[in-house]
Design a protein around this motif. Structure first.
Motif, mmCIF file in Angstrom:
data_model
loop_
_atom_site.group_PDB
_atom_site.id
_atom_site.type_symbol
_atom_site.label_atom_id
_atom_site.label_comp_id
_atom_site.label_asym_id
_atom_site.label_seq_id
_atom_site.Cartn_x
_atom_site.Cartn_y
_atom_site.Cartn_z
ATOM 1 N N VAL A 56 0.845 -1.206 0.000
ATOM 2 C CA VAL A 56 0.000 0.000 0.000
ATOM 3 C C VAL A 56 0.875 1.250 0.000
ATOM 4 C CG1 VAL A 56 -1.593 1.375 1.412
ATOM 5 C CG2 VAL A 56 -2.054 -1.048 1.010
ATOM 6 N N ALA A 57 1.885 1.287 0.852
ATOM 7 C CA ALA A 57 2.776 2.454 0.889
ATOM 8 C C ALA A 57 3.482 2.636 -0.449
ATOM 9 C CB ALA A 57 3.795 2.294 2.021
ATOM 10 N N GLU A 58 3.951 1.533 -1.019
ATOM 11 C CA GLU A 58 4.670 1.617 -2.295
ATOM 12 C C GLU A 58 3.747 2.044 -3.430
ATOM 13 O OE1 GLU A 58 7.545 -1.124 -5.142
ATOM 14 O OE2 GLU A 58 6.881 -1.935 -3.214
ATOM 15 N N LEU A 59 2.523 1.506 -3.472
ATOM 16 C CA LEU A 59 1.638 1.881 -4.577
ATOM 17 C C LEU A 59 1.162 3.315 -4.446
ATOM 18 C CD1 LEU A 59 -1.773 1.914 -4.504
ATOM 19 C CD2 LEU A 59 -1.382 -0.417 -3.811
ATOM 20 N N LEU A 60 1.002 3.824 -3.225
ATOM 21 C CA LEU A 60 0.661 5.239 -3.060
ATOM 22 C C LEU A 60 1.779 6.128 -3.596
ATOM 23 C CD1 LEU A 60 -0.963 5.230 0.490
ATOM 24 C CD2 LEU A 60 -2.101 5.741 -1.683
ATOM 25 N N ARG A 61 3.006 5.840 -3.179
ATOM 26 C CA ARG A 61 4.136 6.644 -3.668
ATOM 27 C C ARG A 61 4.278 6.537 -5.181
ATOM 28 N NH1 ARG A 61 6.688 4.140 0.714
ATOM 29 N NH2 ARG A 61 6.829 5.529 2.490
ATOM 30 N N GLY A 62 4.269 5.311 -5.683
ATOM 31 C CA GLY A 62 4.504 5.093 -7.108
ATOM 32 C C GLY A 62 3.437 5.692 -7.998
ATOM 33 N N SER A 63 2.172 5.527 -7.636
ATOM 34 C CA SER A 63 1.107 6.060 -8.482
ATOM 35 C C SER A 63 1.031 7.580 -8.405
ATOM 36 C CB SER A 63 -0.242 5.407 -8.152
ATOM 37 O OG SER A 63 -0.592 5.612 -6.811
#
Length: 86
Positions: A56-63
């Protein structure tokens, strides 16, 4: 504990997948999760709590870095039927 995350990224583009949607899809597909379902209007991923929360943290940052102006998500605890454990 097991979790399920459901998420969408915006803005939508019905002609082709925007960069933020592609980034989110690559993040969840590359993660060590138990189940991933990606679609044009919503995505889900299941797995152990620590792994899902990291994703979740990674997809928030990445998107967001790829141009998303909004990320909607919901996280649910997956309850096992009584007597079953994973």
């Amino acid at each position: 504990m097991r979790l399920r995350v459901e998420f969408t990224t915006e803005p939508f583009d019905l002609d082709e997948a925007p960069a933020h949607a592609v980034a989110a899809r690559e993040i969840v597909l590359g993660a060590a999760l138990d189940a991933v379902d990606v679609g044009p209007f919503g995505n889900t991923a299941d797995g152990e709590a620590d792994k899902v929360l990291d994703v979740v943290a990674e997809l928030l940052r990445g998107s967001l870095e790829a141009g998303a102006t909004r990320v909607s998500l919901q996280v649910n605890v997956i309850t096992e039927p009584e007597g079953e454990q994973t």
